[in-house]
Motif scaffolding. Structure first.
Motif, PDB file in Angstrom:
ATOM      1  N   LEU A 194       4.300   1.833  -8.610  1.00  0.00           N
ATOM      2  CA  LEU A 194       3.513   1.382  -9.970  1.00  0.00           C
ATOM      3  C   LEU A 194       2.598   2.304 -10.618  1.00  0.00           C
ATOM      4  CD1 LEU A 194       2.868  -2.445  -8.918  1.00  0.00           C
ATOM      5  CD2 LEU A 194       4.608  -1.678 -10.656  1.00  0.00           C
ATOM      6  N   LYS A 195       2.037   3.143  -9.571  1.00  0.00           N
ATOM      7  CA  LYS A 195       1.108   4.327 -10.298  1.00  0.00           C
ATOM      8  C   LYS A 195       1.918   5.021 -10.934  1.00  0.00           C
ATOM      9  CE  LYS A 195      -2.576   7.070  -8.550  1.00  0.00           C
ATOM     10  NZ  LYS A 195      -3.297   7.572  -7.475  1.00  0.00           N
ATOM     11  N   LYS A 196       3.024   5.522 -10.560  1.00  0.00           N
ATOM     12  CA  LYS A 196       4.061   6.446 -11.346  1.00  0.00           C
ATOM     13  C   LYS A 196       4.192   5.591 -12.907  1.00  0.00           C
ATOM     14  CE  LYS A 196       5.755   9.189  -7.627  1.00  0.00           C
ATOM     15  NZ  LYS A 196       6.866   9.704  -6.926  1.00  0.00           N
ATOM     16  N   VAL A 197       4.721   4.339 -12.652  1.00  0.00           N
ATOM     17  CA  VAL A 197       5.206   3.571 -13.572  1.00  0.00           C
ATOM     18  C   VAL A 197       4.168   3.668 -14.712  1.00  0.00           C
ATOM     19  CG1 VAL A 197       5.695   1.300 -14.471  1.00  0.00           C
ATOM     20  CG2 VAL A 197       6.735   2.131 -12.459  1.00  0.00           C
ATOM     21  N   TYR A 198       2.672   3.643 -14.394  1.00  0.00           N
ATOM     22  CA  TYR A 198       1.589   3.475 -15.101  1.00  0.00           C
ATOM     23  C   TYR A 198       1.037   4.856 -15.469  1.00  0.00           C
ATOM     24  CZ  TYR A 198       1.801  -1.629 -14.835  1.00  0.00           C
ATOM     25  OH  TYR A 198       2.181  -3.031 -15.090  1.00  0.00           O
ATOM     26  N   ASP A 199       1.868   5.884 -15.321  1.00  0.00           N
ATOM     27  CA  ASP A 199       1.143   7.174 -15.564  1.00  0.00           C
ATOM     28  C   ASP A 199      -0.083   7.487 -15.015  1.00  0.00           C
ATOM     29  OD1 ASP A 199       3.226   7.744 -17.229  1.00  0.00           O
ATOM     30  OD2 ASP A 199       2.182   6.764 -18.912  1.00  0.00           O
ATOM     31  N   GLY A 200      -0.109   7.349 -13.657  1.00  0.00           N
ATOM     32  CA  GLY A 200      -1.246   7.677 -12.775  1.00  0.00           C
ATOM     33  C   GLY A 200      -2.465   6.681 -12.997  1.00  0.00           C
ATOM     34  N   SER A 201      -2.319   5.507 -13.574  1.00  0.00           N
ATOM     35  CA  SER A 201      -3.412   4.567 -13.563  1.00  0.00           C
ATOM     36  C   SER A 201      -3.494   3.728 -12.349  1.00  0.00           C
ATOM     37  CB  SER A 201      -3.288   3.527 -14.917  1.00  0.00           C
ATOM     38  OG  SER A 201      -4.223   2.525 -14.639  1.00  0.00           O
ATOM     39  N   ALA A 202      -4.214   4.104 -11.532  1.00  0.00           N
ATOM     40  CA  ALA A 202      -4.666   3.474 -10.118  1.00  0.00           C
ATOM     41  C   ALA A 202      -4.938   2.044 -10.462  1.00  0.00           C
ATOM     42  CB  ALA A 202      -5.484   3.974  -9.232  1.00  0.00           C
ATOM     43  N   GLY A 242       0.797  -1.174   0.017  1.00  0.00           N
ATOM     44  CA  GLY A 242       0.110   0.011  -0.015  1.00  0.00           C
ATOM     45  C   GLY A 242       0.972   1.215   0.069  1.00  0.00           C
ATOM     46  N   SER A 243       2.050   1.225   0.522  1.00  0.00           N
ATOM     47  CA  SER A 243       2.736   2.546   0.682  1.00  0.00           C
ATOM     48  C   SER A 243       3.995   2.737   0.094  1.00  0.00           C
ATOM     49  CB  SER A 243       2.947   2.805   2.367  1.00  0.00           C
ATOM     50  OG  SER A 243       4.068   1.629   2.701  1.00  0.00           O
ATOM     51  N   VAL A 244       4.432   1.596  -0.721  1.00  0.00           N
ATOM     52  CA  VAL A 244       5.816   1.515  -1.392  1.00  0.00           C
ATOM     53  C   VAL A 244       5.286   1.131  -2.840  1.00  0.00           C
ATOM     54  CG1 VAL A 244       7.889   0.634  -1.498  1.00  0.00           C
ATOM     55  CG2 VAL A 244       6.889   1.315   0.448  1.00  0.00           C
ATOM     56  N   ILE A 245       4.855  -0.016  -2.928  1.00  0.00           N
ATOM     57  CA  ILE A 245       4.810  -0.669  -4.286  1.00  0.00           C
ATOM     58  C   ILE A 245       3.678   0.053  -5.278  1.00  0.00           C
ATOM     59  CG2 ILE A 245       4.255  -2.830  -5.767  1.00  0.00           C
ATOM     60  CD1 ILE A 245       6.005  -4.400  -3.525  1.00  0.00           C
TER      61      ILE A 245
END
Length: 155
Positions: A70-78, A63-66
């Motif tokens: 990954l949200k940054k990796v996927y351009d904000g796609s939660a 919840g706090s790291v991965i």
């Protein structure tokens, strides 16, 4: 849940999560067999505690790291980040289970299959073993006790 697309997939996944969760019982049995009676309680407590700690740390890290990473990796796609983050602990669990099966013994004397082949251990009937367990009053006392306390663990 990261790979699930419908209700049927979720039902199947929850079944396997339940099977995975039930491995706690096998783990307690395994540590009871691997340690002498003087140390079995300590081993079981340590294994149970580390198991609960691992679950908590997994939730914390996912919840706090991965997930944010990954949200940054996927351009904000939660949604994509959440689905990918859920696959991470499942993959690590699968790798760990393969290592346990491949590199550990069933008991201090070795693996049961080899012990049966060399007549160090007799073959036990599954139905007789189940019947003996089902007819033991201690089994039912533990069953009721566990059923009563398990609801406390659920959120």
């Amino acid at each position: 849940t990261g790979l699930v697309q419908n209700a049927t997939g979720l039902t199947v996944l929850r079944f396997f999560i339940g099977v995975g969760g039930s491995t706690f019982v096998m783990c307690q049995y395994w540590t009871s067999r691997m340690f002498t009676k003087e140390w079995a309680g300590t081993a079981n407590a340590t294994v149970g505690g580390w198991g609960n700690l691992g679950g908590g740390i997994t939730q914390l890290l996912i919840g706090s790291v991965i997930f944010p990473l990954l949200k940054k990796v996927y351009d904000g796609s939660a949604e994509k980040a959440w689905r990918t983050a859920c696959v991470v602990p499942a993959t690590l669990g699968l790798i760990t289970s393969i290592c346990v099966i491949k590199f550990t013994d069933d008991c201090p004397k070795g693996n049961y299959s080899k012990m049966k082949k060399t007549n160090q251990m007799k073959d036990v009937s599954v139905s007789k073993s189940f019947r003996d367990g089902a007819l033991n009053v201690n089994t039912w006392l533990l069953f009721v006790q566990y059923a009563c306390c398990f609801g406390v663990e659920l959120p």
